[in-house]
Write an enzyme that holds these catalytic residues in place. Sequence first.
Site, short mmCIF file in Angstrom:
data_model
loop_
_atom_site.label_atom_id
_atom_site.label_comp_id
_atom_site.label_asym_id
_atom_site.label_seq_id
_atom_site.Cartn_x
_atom_site.Cartn_y
_atom_site.Cartn_z
N HIS A 138 0.80 -1.22 0.00
CA HIS A 138 0.00 0.00 0.00
C HIS A 138 0.83 1.28 0.00
O HIS A 138 0.29 2.36 -0.22
CB HIS A 138 -0.94 0.00 1.21
CG HIS A 138 -2.02 -1.04 1.13
ND1 HIS A 138 -2.96 -1.05 0.14
CD2 HIS A 138 -2.28 -2.12 1.91
CE1 HIS A 138 -3.78 -2.09 0.31
NE2 HIS A 138 -3.38 -2.76 1.38
N ARG A 181 7.08 -6.36 2.80
CA ARG A 181 5.78 -6.86 2.34
C ARG A 181 5.68 -6.65 0.83
O ARG A 181 5.79 -5.53 0.33
CB ARG A 181 4.61 -6.17 3.05
CG ARG A 181 3.27 -6.71 2.53
CD ARG A 181 2.13 -6.43 3.45
NE ARG A 181 1.67 -5.05 3.41
CZ ARG A 181 0.47 -4.66 3.88
NH1 ARG A 181 -0.35 -5.57 4.40
NH2 ARG A 181 0.13 -3.40 3.85
N ASP A 232 16.61 -11.03 -4.17
CA ASP A 232 17.91 -10.70 -4.74
C ASP A 232 18.49 -9.40 -4.19
O ASP A 232 19.71 -9.27 -4.03
CB ASP A 232 17.82 -10.62 -6.27
CG ASP A 232 17.79 -11.99 -6.94
OD1 ASP A 232 17.99 -13.00 -6.24
OD2 ASP A 232 17.58 -12.05 -8.17
N GLU A 243 -6.15 -12.86 5.77
CA GLU A 243 -6.97 -11.66 5.97
C GLU A 243 -8.29 -11.70 5.21
O GLU A 243 -8.88 -10.65 4.92
CB GLU A 243 -6.16 -10.41 5.57
CG GLU A 243 -5.42 -10.53 4.25
CD GLU A 243 -4.42 -9.42 4.04
OE1 GLU A 243 -4.47 -8.41 4.75
OE2 GLU A 243 -3.57 -9.55 3.14
N ASP A 286 -8.43 -5.83 6.66
CA ASP A 286 -8.94 -6.54 5.50
C ASP A 286 -9.95 -7.60 5.91
O ASP A 286 -10.96 -7.83 5.23
CB ASP A 286 -7.79 -7.16 4.71
CG ASP A 286 -7.16 -6.18 3.74
OD1 ASP A 286 -7.84 -5.79 2.78
OD2 ASP A 286 -5.99 -5.81 3.93
#
Length: 266
Positions: A48, A73, A87, A152, A178
């Site tokens: 977000h 996240r 990576d 969620e 959520d």
Amino acid sequence: MELPPNLFKAAVARGGPQYGIWAGFGTGYAAELCATAGYDWMVIDGEHAPNTVPSILAQLQAVAPYTTAPVVRAVNDDPALIKQLLDVGAQTLMVPMVETAEQARALVRAMRYSPHGMRGVGGALVRASRWGDVVDYMARAHEELCLIVQVETQLGVENVEAIAAVEGVDAVFVGPMDLSAALGFPGEPNHPDVQRHIEHAIQATLAAGKACGILAPLEEDARRYAALGCHFIAVALDIILLRQAAVDTLARYRSDTSSTEPSAGY
């Protein structure tokens, strides 16, 4: 050089609640400022917040000297994106909207090299291997990687036992906001029906022997989830902290401005 240790994974394994902060500004400067506060862990939010792989890399570099352990996240479960995040040096990944054990197993494969997975080989091109300097990186990388899956939705909670049982899933993170929306109570994470689902997810995760985490900016909520056994709890969000402090400061000087109430979620 040796494989860098995963401080978050080690801390959660020791038990006891680890308290974290959400980094939503999308800059290394703000992330480093938060890291100086001494939180146990920090979410660098690629879902977000206005982040890209380069901005996430900058934040990983900015917080590296501090004891606050970064958790990245991802925006979704795309294995190509997961490869890029690993990576550039993310060791702990949080993936949103995991609803089935099959999805969880696919995430484990995305995080591991062949023959146990499908992660592409970057070799000496990537920061994770310290550009080829980490001894036996491909054989040992999984030892210091940590996968957190977010439960969620109602389907996710229904399948939480199977999700938590997947080998290679290290932790389950419950998303109260959520989940409240998915259950028909948007913005009400403390609704009794939402709380019933949250408690079920926590109990099922602990029963599987996995770590459980949750977002709880309100102190009362955070202490309740800690008592329920959550291993890691996000108790602050940098953007909300700044806005609340800005509004509250102005309210002390202007009668047309009211102080804000702390938010139970985002």
